[in-house]
Design an enzyme around this catalytic site. Sequence first.
Site, PDB file in Angstrom:
ATOM      1  N   ASP A  59      45.444  35.600  15.195  1.00 58.66           N
ATOM      2  CA  ASP A  59      46.748  35.117  15.630  1.00 58.66           C
ATOM      3  C   ASP A  59      47.766  35.588  14.601  1.00 58.66           C
ATOM      4  OD1 ASP A  59      48.756  33.341  16.915  1.00 58.66           O
ATOM      5  OD2 ASP A  59      48.531  32.229  15.039  1.00 58.66           O
ATOM      6  N   ALA A  60      49.024  35.729  15.012  1.00 63.24           N
ATOM      7  CA  ALA A  60      50.047  36.235  14.094  1.00 63.24           C
ATOM      8  C   ALA A  60      50.807  35.119  13.377  1.00 63.24           C
ATOM      9  CB  ALA A  60      51.018  37.142  14.847  1.00 63.24           C
ATOM     10  N   TYR A  61      51.544  34.322  14.147  1.00 69.15           N
ATOM     11  CA  TYR A  61      52.492  33.375  13.560  1.00 69.15           C
ATOM     12  C   TYR A  61      51.801  32.094  13.099  1.00 69.15           C
ATOM     13  CZ  TYR A  61      55.763  36.675  15.495  1.00 69.15           C
ATOM     14  OH  TYR A  61      56.430  37.837  15.795  1.00 69.15           O
ATOM     15  N   SER A 105      48.687  37.730  20.010  1.00 71.87           N
ATOM     16  CA  SER A 105      49.782  36.806  19.724  1.00 71.87           C
ATOM     17  C   SER A 105      50.666  36.547  20.937  1.00 71.87           C
ATOM     18  CB  SER A 105      50.643  37.387  18.592  1.00 71.87           C
ATOM     19  OG  SER A 105      51.809  36.625  18.389  1.00 71.87           O
ATOM     20  N   ASN A 106      51.327  35.385  20.913  1.00 69.30           N
ATOM     21  CA  ASN A 106      52.382  35.082  21.874  1.00 69.30           C
ATOM     22  C   ASN A 106      53.602  35.974  21.668  1.00 69.30           C
ATOM     23  OD1 ASN A 106      51.149  33.001  23.312  1.00 69.30           O
ATOM     24  ND2 ASN A 106      51.980  31.387  22.016  1.00 69.30           N
TER      25      ASN A 106
END
Length: 220
Positions: free
Chosen positions: A9-11, A116-117
């Site tokens: 995941d990124a954030y 990611s979103n």
Amino acid sequence: MRHAAFVFDAYGTLFDVHAAVRRHAAAIGPEGQLLSDVWRAKQLEYSWVRSLMGSYADFWQLTEQALDFAFDKVPSADRSLRQNLLDAYWRLDCYPEVPAVLKALKAEGARLAILSNGSPAMLEAAVRSAALDTVLDDIFSVDQVRKFKTDPSVYDLVATHWRLYPASISFQSSNRWDIAGAAKFGFRTVWVNRSGQPDEYRDHPPSLILPSLEGLLAGA
């Protein structure tokens, strides 16, 4: 045996979502952390609600809308800083251990990606700013399916593209709800519990809980 495919995941996992507000903390004032917390909470809430409604808008639009709500919620914060905060969100700091961990996994021959979103433009900017573009094999954005996590079609982006069984992919996220969705899909999941949050979604437990990504180098 360590996995050969790692998806992050990124954030909140690779990139510190509070770095934008922290960069302008002096100008924002004493309620800066509250502003950042509300901004993040609404950003996620908007993604879940839009997925349920079937009314997709990309993550950057949700990020802007969430910041506007945060300013309304925290009126002491100077709204003239809006553009500065949005600009800073494109260059979020990554967590200190991230570059070394990703480079070490890559050196061992692992395949690495982000799921990611975030919109493609947001993710590409963040990856370049953190100089992670040389170690990542792929960047997967929910924009491809126009649904947000935790919709199963999001996690399937990786399994289908890489032609791997979900159980052979190690998925890392600091968001417990994201871990629950990925676990239900069938990924091997690592919850990066950076802030010591209590567990939830106990019917979809993580395979491993770590305080940071450094634990991935200890035989994960």
